[in-house]
Design an enzyme around this catalytic site. Structure first.
Site, PDB file in Angstrom:
ATOM      1  N   GLU A  79     -61.721  -0.435  19.961  1.00 40.55           N
ATOM      2  CA  GLU A  79     -60.859   0.728  19.707  1.00 40.55           C
ATOM      3  C   GLU A  79     -60.126   0.651  18.369  1.00 40.55           C
ATOM      4  OE1 GLU A  79     -59.910   2.321  24.167  1.00 40.55           O
ATOM      5  OE2 GLU A  79     -58.672   0.652  23.470  1.00 40.55           O
ATOM      6  N   GLU A  82     -67.112  -0.088  29.036  1.00 41.96           N
ATOM      7  CA  GLU A  82     -66.059   0.063  30.037  1.00 41.96           C
ATOM      8  C   GLU A  82     -66.429   1.261  30.906  1.00 41.96           C
ATOM      9  OE1 GLU A  82     -62.118   0.347  28.376  1.00 41.96           O
ATOM     10  OE2 GLU A  82     -62.442  -1.334  26.996  1.00 41.96           O
TER      11      GLU A  82
END
Length: 746
Positions: free
Chosen positions: A284, A355
């Site tokens: 991220e 994820e």
């Protein structure tokens, strides 16, 4: 440098620095030293570094050890031993210069035993030099991509993974060897085969445990500039935010050295661990020149492993970016539709759910749906559930005696994420959530494809990647009738069932003529391992059995006794507001304005505390945080029904009520149009059928049902059904059908 006599060792610990901007992971912020710090006394001339790689070729393996010296080179012998301490190969280091190393030894091992998570075979390597002996372990395995499918040792593999942070409610980020062993033992027990070290390198012995116990590892660099996503922008749309995320750090050349440093530290330290099959550049940050350089170096230094970086998905449109050094296309929380679209494009890279199935609150759901899609597409190489554990800080016991854990905001800090780090499959003390039990059974090692009750033939599919079910597990079986045990036994697999193939076994069971009957097949580990005892439970299948009368006989007996005692004709009368339905031992009141029963009276006793009502609202879970605002804007939390028309008729001794109604919030248009048919027999039995049409302008419903408010004295209910806590339609595969007596509040 150390001097003879007294020396001073000074350590400077920085709470905040420029590196903090690259360590913005979703976790608690803690200051201090969390890993081992030690002094190592080594010779001035020494073997400073080595890199072991393996390659399997038919009936032999080639092991290459590259090395560098500090100071002068000297003779070094490298010997490889098998588990029984037999020498299988030995060589001297020879000078051979490459881009990174000066010396090399190459071994050939005949008929090698290969490493994989299901059979984690390790060889011992002993490096003997001048005044020093180094011992390490080697796992022979080869990971590659062919036609967008990931293979290990020529076999297609699936990652059954979980994201794991270093977290303990008492010791914080300081995790002992025993704590790591416990995590991995629980993961193996619940059928995980892979771990992502989210989002930083773990302690070195964590990877050594993964080598030994059998886990694939995504080793991730300590790099997350998540905060730059939250910069102030006049245009705060997600499209603009995601495009400009990379401007400050990830596509800023000033951060190339820092990014490369973190990547190189991750790769260099753990390059000899066979469990590591994928290098991840971080998490991220957006994408840009910093990661292009980090990926380029990683693939040049270590072409034997794969690379991924999920945040490459987020970049601006100012230039063309280089993705050539990313091997795997990875995404977070993609919908099933997004995955389907990717597959239809005939991609050239595997798809990884880096994820998925967020385990926060009442999650995760949809594990079964993702499992089926993972099985359907070879290119979809699996996924990593977010995440392993809740991040809570232990604060002793509350007044009620329960353990107390704090999360974001409980420390009066100004900036925090609330309970957003309480999102694991286990509680802070490692007690399993229901979601962990669900995962275990969804990813059980085998599944029953079909069962022919007459012949007793079971078709059993092996969902393992490397092992034959015959040598891996044994079965136990139970037959039940109306929740009661009828028969049980144990079943050995007599024939091989190879990975991803289906085999047949035979099992004839006794089935009563009447009652709701099921066959439960449980899977157990056949032989003990370093991490699991023999007989460990691995999952189950439950199959309905056919007989002459499949109704629950206890319920049937109860209904029959009620029917025998109620034989009077039903009377009906009404006014503008109510319809009354009365027989000898019951009287029901139906409200024409709401379209629901207001009173249910049997034998002179009122059953209800409040009128029946339709309900579309429930308490939002943590994973509903974005939907919650839509639901409240739509008025779901304050909705009510309104009936427009109610009529009745008598048919075959039964009363048929027909209502037209709607459900909406005050000052908003209708959410639902409902046509309801209620049938009331002369015994007082009520059945309802509803045809419901939703206005598609509204968001998805939190739920739909009828609320029945029983009086408080009805404390217990006899229940036949799936009987684990917190069941949902999308999370019920871990639960068995059984008969229980439950408190009314359940």
């Amino acid at each position: 440098m150390l001097q003879n006599g007294k020396n001073t060792l000074a350590v400077l610990v920085l709470k905040w620095c420029d590196g903090t901007y690259l360590e913005d992971q979703d976790k608690f912020r803690m200051s201090g030293i969390f890993r081992d710090v030690y002094l190592l006394n080594r010779p001035e001339n020494m073997l400073y570094d080595y890199f072991t790689t393996t390659k399997s070729e038919k009936d032999q393996a080639v092991v290459t050890v590259q090395a560098n010296y500090q100071g002068e080179a000297f003779p070094v012998k490298i010997t490889v031993y098998d588990r029984e301490q037999n020498i299988v190969a030995a060589q001297m280091l020879q000078e051979k210069r490459t881009s990174f190393y000066t010396h090399q030894a190459v071994f050939e091992i005949k008929n090698p035993k290969l490493w994989n998570p299901e059979q984690p075979y390790l060889y011992t390597m002993v490096i003997e030099g001048r005044n020093e002996v180094i011992t390490d372990r080697i796992g022979i395995r080869e990971i590659c991509i062919k036609d967008a499918v990931i293979y290990e040792n020529e076999l297609p593999v699936k990652f059954k993974g979980v994201n794991r942070h270093d977290s303990d409610p008492v010791t914080g980020f300081t995790i002992s060897l025993d704590q790591m062993k416990k995590d991995l033992q629980m993961m193996k027990q619940h059928n995980f085969n892979a771990v992502r070290s989210s989002h930083y390198p773990n302690a070195p012995y964590f990877y050594q445990l993964c080598d030994q116990y059998g886990f694939y590892v995504i080793a991730e660099a300590d790099n997350e500039s998540h905060g730059t996503q939250s910069q102030y922008l006049q245009d705060s749309s997600w499209e603009n935010v995601s495009k400009r995320w990379n401007e400050r750090i990830s596509d800023n050349p000033e951060f190339i050295p820092a990014t490369l440093d973190r990547t190189m530290l991750c790769v260099q330290r753990e390059k000899n661990r066979p469990s590591i099959v994928i290098w991840s550049m971080g998490n991220e940050c957006g994408y840009g020149c910093t990661f292009e350089e980090a990926l380029k170096w990683t693939k040049y230094f270590d072409p034997t492993r794969l690379t991924c970086y999920e945040s490459s998905f987020y970049r601006n449109d100012r230039r063309k970016y280089d993705y050539s050094n990313i091997d795997i296309f990875s995404r977070m929380y993609p919908s099933l539709e997004e995955i389907q679209e990717y597959m239809e494009k005939k991609p050239d890279k595997p798809f990884l759910l880096i994820e998925y199935c967020h385990a926060m609150g009442n999650g995760p759901g949809d594990l079964e749906d993702y499992f089926r899609m993972i099985c359907q597409y070879p290119i979809l190489c699996g996924g990593f559930v977010w995440e392993w554990c809740d991040h809570g800080i232990y604060q002793g016991k509350a007044e009620n005696g329960k353990e107390k854990y704090l999360y974001g905001g409980d420390f009066q800090e100004e900036v925090h994420d609330g309970n957003f780090c309480m999102d694991g499959l286990v509680f802070p003390d490692s007690t399993p959530h229901t979601g962990l039990l669900e995962y275990q059974n969804v990813y059980r090692p085998a599944r029953i494809v079909s069962y022919d009750q007459e012949s007793g033939v079971i078709c059993l599919r092996n969902h393992m990647d490397h092992v034959d079910l015959k040598g891996f597990l044994f079965l136990t079986y139970e037959t039940s009738c109306d929740g009661m045990l009828v028969e049980k036994g144990e079943l050995e697999l007599l024939e091989s069932i190879c990975p991803h193939e289906t085999g047949r076994i035979r099992l004839r069971v006794k089935v009563p003529e009447c009652g709701r009957c099921y066959l439960k097949i449980s899977y157990h580990l056949k032989n003990s391992t370093d991490i699991q005892p023999q007989g460990s439970f691995l999952g189950f299948d439950e199959i309905p059995l056919k007989n002459q009368d499949s109704r629950n006989q206890k319920a049937e007996k109860l209904l029959r006794s009620q029917n025998d005692s109620y034989t009077c004709a039903v009377q009906v009368w009404e006014n503008d507001r109510y319809v009354w339905i009365k027989a000898d031992k019951f009287c029901y009141t139906f409200n024409k304005l709401t379209g629901f029963f207001e009173s249910l009276n049997r034998e002179g006793e009122e059953l209800l505390d409040a009128p029946l009502e339709s309900n579309i609202w429930r308490a939002p879970t943590d994973n509903d945080r974005k939907l919650k605002q839509q639901w409240t804007d739509a008025g779901y939390d304050r909705s009510r029904t309104r009936a427009y028309k109610t009529s009745w008729e008598m048919k075959d001794g039964r009363v048929i009520l027909h209502s037209i109604l709607s459900l909406s919030a005050v000052a908003l248009q209708k959410v639902l149009d409902v046509e309801a048919l209620w049938e009331i027999s002369n015994t007082g039995e009520i059945q309802v059928k509803m045809n419901v049409k939703k206005d598609m302008e509204f968001p998805q419903l939190p739920r739909f049902g009828i609320r029945l408010f029983l009086k408080g004295e009805y404390e217990k209910a006899r229940f036949y059904g799936k009987a684990k806590k917190y069941l949902q339609q999308q999370r019920q595969r871990h639960s068995l059908l059984t008969c229980l007596i439950l408190p009314r509040r359940n």
